[in-house]
Design a protein around this motif. Structure first.
Motif, short mmCIF file in Angstrom:
data_model
loop_
_atom_site.label_atom_id
_atom_site.label_comp_id
_atom_site.label_asym_id
_atom_site.label_seq_id
_atom_site.Cartn_x
_atom_site.Cartn_y
_atom_site.Cartn_z
N GLY A 30 11.19 11.60 11.08
CA GLY A 30 11.57 10.24 11.43
C GLY A 30 10.39 9.30 11.50
N GLY A 31 9.29 9.75 12.10
CA GLY A 31 8.09 8.92 12.18
C GLY A 31 7.48 8.67 10.83
N ILE A 32 7.53 9.69 9.97
CA ILE A 32 7.02 9.54 8.60
C ILE A 32 7.87 8.53 7.84
CG2 ILE A 32 6.58 10.73 6.43
CD1 ILE A 32 6.15 13.29 8.10
N GLN A 33 9.20 8.65 7.98
CA GLN A 33 10.10 7.72 7.30
C GLN A 33 9.86 6.28 7.75
OE1 GLN A 33 13.08 8.52 4.99
NE2 GLN A 33 12.38 6.42 4.63
N ALA A 34 9.56 6.09 9.05
CA ALA A 34 9.30 4.74 9.56
C ALA A 34 8.07 4.13 8.90
CB ALA A 34 9.13 4.78 11.07
N ALA A 35 7.04 4.94 8.71
CA ALA A 35 5.82 4.44 8.06
C ALA A 35 6.09 4.10 6.60
CB ALA A 35 4.70 5.46 8.18
N VAL A 36 6.84 4.97 5.91
CA VAL A 36 7.18 4.71 4.51
C VAL A 36 8.04 3.45 4.39
CG1 VAL A 36 8.40 5.60 2.49
CG2 VAL A 36 6.95 7.13 3.84
N ASP A 37 9.00 3.28 5.31
CA ASP A 37 9.86 2.09 5.28
C ASP A 37 9.06 0.81 5.50
OD1 ASP A 37 12.13 3.55 4.81
OD2 ASP A 37 12.76 3.62 6.91
N ALA A 38 7.98 0.91 6.28
CA ALA A 38 7.16 -0.27 6.51
C ALA A 38 6.46 -0.73 5.24
CB ALA A 38 6.12 0.03 7.60
N VAL A 39 6.15 0.21 4.36
CA VAL A 39 5.50 -0.13 3.09
C VAL A 39 6.53 -0.43 2.00
CG1 VAL A 39 3.90 0.70 1.32
CG2 VAL A 39 3.53 1.33 3.70
N LEU A 40 7.61 0.34 1.98
CA LEU A 40 8.64 0.21 0.95
C LEU A 40 10.00 0.03 1.63
CD1 LEU A 40 7.54 3.17 -1.38
CD2 LEU A 40 7.04 0.75 -1.70
N PRO A 41 10.30 -1.15 2.18
CA PRO A 41 11.55 -1.34 2.92
C PRO A 41 12.78 -1.08 2.03
CG PRO A 41 10.04 -3.20 3.23
CD PRO A 41 9.47 -2.37 2.13
N LEU A 82 0.14 -2.09 0.77
CA LEU A 82 -0.45 -1.40 1.91
C LEU A 82 -1.13 -2.37 2.87
CD1 LEU A 82 -1.92 1.66 -0.02
CD2 LEU A 82 0.01 1.70 1.57
N ASP A 83 -1.79 -3.39 2.33
CA ASP A 83 -2.48 -4.35 3.18
C ASP A 83 -1.52 -5.12 4.08
OD1 ASP A 83 -5.06 -3.74 2.44
OD2 ASP A 83 -5.13 -5.22 0.82
N SER A 84 -0.32 -5.41 3.58
CA SER A 84 0.61 -6.26 4.32
C SER A 84 1.59 -5.48 5.19
CB SER A 84 1.41 -7.12 3.33
OG SER A 84 2.17 -6.31 2.43
N ALA A 85 1.61 -4.16 5.08
CA ALA A 85 2.59 -3.36 5.81
C ALA A 85 2.22 -3.25 7.29
CB ALA A 85 2.69 -1.96 5.20
N PRO A 86 3.20 -3.28 8.21
CA PRO A 86 2.93 -3.13 9.65
C PRO A 86 2.77 -1.66 10.04
CG PRO A 86 5.27 -3.50 9.31
CD PRO A 86 4.62 -3.59 7.96
N ILE A 87 1.69 -1.05 9.59
CA ILE A 87 1.38 0.34 9.92
C ILE A 87 0.03 0.40 10.59
CG2 ILE A 87 2.78 1.40 8.10
CD1 ILE A 87 0.33 1.49 6.32
N SER A 88 -0.28 1.53 11.21
CA SER A 88 -1.57 1.68 11.88
C SER A 88 -2.71 1.59 10.87
CB SER A 88 -1.63 3.01 12.63
OG SER A 88 -1.80 4.08 11.72
N GLU A 89 -3.85 1.15 11.34
CA GLU A 89 -5.00 1.02 10.45
C GLU A 89 -5.47 2.38 9.93
OE1 GLU A 89 -6.32 -1.62 9.08
OE2 GLU A 89 -4.70 -2.73 10.05
N ASP A 130 4.91 9.62 -1.03
CA ASP A 130 4.17 10.85 -0.76
C ASP A 130 2.83 10.55 -0.09
OD1 ASP A 130 6.13 12.48 -1.80
OD2 ASP A 130 5.20 12.64 -3.78
N VAL A 131 2.09 9.60 -0.64
CA VAL A 131 0.75 9.29 -0.11
C VAL A 131 0.86 8.70 1.29
CG1 VAL A 131 -1.30 7.85 -0.42
CG2 VAL A 131 -0.29 9.00 -2.39
N VAL A 132 1.72 7.71 1.47
CA VAL A 132 1.89 7.11 2.79
C VAL A 132 2.45 8.14 3.77
CG1 VAL A 132 3.11 5.33 4.10
CG2 VAL A 132 2.17 4.80 1.85
#
Length: 416
Positions: A30-41, A82-89, A130-132
């Motif tokens: 779930g946490g991984i999916q959230a990060a991927v969704d932030a980059v690729l909604p 990647l620069d614009s996504a709301p993910i951790s640095e 995969d990378v994110v």
């Protein structure tokens, strides 16, 4: 304690295989999916299922594409996402670093500038996921250091967007430069994305390090091949808080030396023999020219290893050479404490392998040459200048007379 991740790519590695191994080791999907969704909604969905590869249970992570756009992308397009996504640095920096390695490799292979690189297979939505996803999984597991063993590349041919190419693919081979590899197995065992993840995440190429194991995981590839489990494995454990380096001074480490005299092996086969030994867990392997009875030229093949790899390496010597027997004796190896540190040279990151004495003083500082070469290409400075500046920066960072490394960026409070 330091939480360390070790990647076993002895049977190959791809982005989905490494992601599956990390999920199997406990990274929350779930946490991984959230990060991927932030980059690729609303673009992809990650699905984890149990699989079997050559009789071995593994976790298979599939990327289900929800959107129809699968066009090629420039490096600048992916960087913008990647620069614009709301993910951790931390996740952002890791993902950017992996794609930067891919961009440099593709630029070299196709003879173009990095800015002109078009991603094809690695630019598709599933590869970005995969990378994110791997970057997020490493962050969610609290990993603070990463290393990996030798990587199996495979053999034969593979079909790409450019047509049929030899295995390893040109970009994979470029990314593997400076890394220990094993040309074993049929087909494409390691993809460019998989190799870029190994190089982007890891601090060093080594066998399984001494640590207290806390978790492990196995990730499945797409194919199920008879006689070889198509998997990538990960091992997570705790290292001493000293920071991956023992400062108690040089201490003897019990190891084994295996030796055999060989006088009738085609000399063209020796490089492959040494590669197979390193891939099987040798700490070192080398050849010594000798003269046998009646003045016959020959070689002594020598292998340095720990007790855990002794039997497997003996089998490699007996199988891959023409010797009828192997001599074995125990030795003590005394070595300096070693660690890695990252320094900034002309706004580029360069990793430096540092050897320390018992007082924590630098004895040797050796910049990773692939990082030096990449920094030289990015800045236009001669490689010899970057090499000297990286060495000086490592000494300055250790003695407190200069910057230690790029400071950590505060994490965003939203997503992993």
């Amino acid at each position: 304690m330091t939480t360390h991740l070790w990647i076993d790519a002895g049977a190959g590695v791809a982005g989905d295989m490494l992601l599956g191994a990390l999920v199997d080791a406990g990274a929350p999907l779930g946490g991984i999916q959230a990060a991927v969704d932030a980059v690729l909604p609303a673009t992809v969905r990650l699905v984890a299922t149990d699989a079997t590869r050559a009789g071995l249970r593994a976790c298979k992570v599939d990327v289900e594409v929800l959107a129809t756009d699968q066009s090629d992308r420039r490096w600048s397009d992916i960087r913008g996402l990647l620069d614009s996504a709301p993910i951790s640095e931390e996740v952002r920096t890791t993902a950017l670093g992996v794609f930067a390695l891919l961009a440099r490799a593709e630029a070299h292979v196709h003879g173009v500038e990095v800015a002109e690189v078009h991603f094809h297979e690695v630019g598709a939505w599933d590869s970005i996921a995969d990378v994110v996803g791997v970057a997020a999984a490493v962050h969610l597991l609290g990993i603070t250091s990463v290393s990996a063993g030798p990587v199996a590349l495979g053999s034969g041919t593979a079909r790409t967007s450019h047509g049929v190419v030899g295995v390893p693919a040109p970009a994979t081979l470029e990314l593997a430069t400076g890394w220990d590899v094993a040309p074993v197995g049929e087909g494409e065992l390691t993809t460019p994305t998989g190799m870029a993840l190994v190089r982007g995440l890891t601090d060093s190429c080594e066998g399984l390090p001494a640590m207290r194991i806390t978790a492990s995981g196995t990730g499945a590839g797409t194919r199920d091949v008879d006689g070889r489990a198509n998997v990538t494995r990960v091992v997570i454990g705790e290292l001493d808080a000293a920071g991956e380096v023992d400062l108690s001074g040089p201490t003897p480490q019990p190891l084994w030396v295996l030796e055999a005299n060989v006088d009738d092996l085609d000399p063209r086969l020796w490089p492959g023999v040494l590669e197979s030994l390193m891939a099987a867990g040798a700490a070192d392997a080398w050849l010594t020219p000798i003269l046998m009875k009646k003045g016959r030229p020959a070689h002594t093949v020598s292998v340095l290893c720990d007790g855990a790899h002794r039997a497997a390496l003996r089998e490699v010597v007996l199988t891959h050479t023409t010797t009828l027997g192997v001599r074995e004796h125990s030795v003590d190896r005394v070595s300096l404490g070693r660690t890695w540190q990252s320094v900034t040279v002309r706004d580029e990151q360069v990793r430096v392998k540092v050897s320390l004495d018992a007082d924590g003083n630098i004895v040797h500082a050796t910049p990773e040459f692939e990082d030096v070469r990449a920094a030289a290409a990015a800045t236009g400075a001669p490689a010899r200048v970057v090499l000297a500046e990286a060495t000086a920066a490592a000494h300055a960072a250790r003695t407190g007379t200069g910057p230690t490394s790029t400071p950590a960026t505060p994490e965003a409070p939203t997503l992993p």
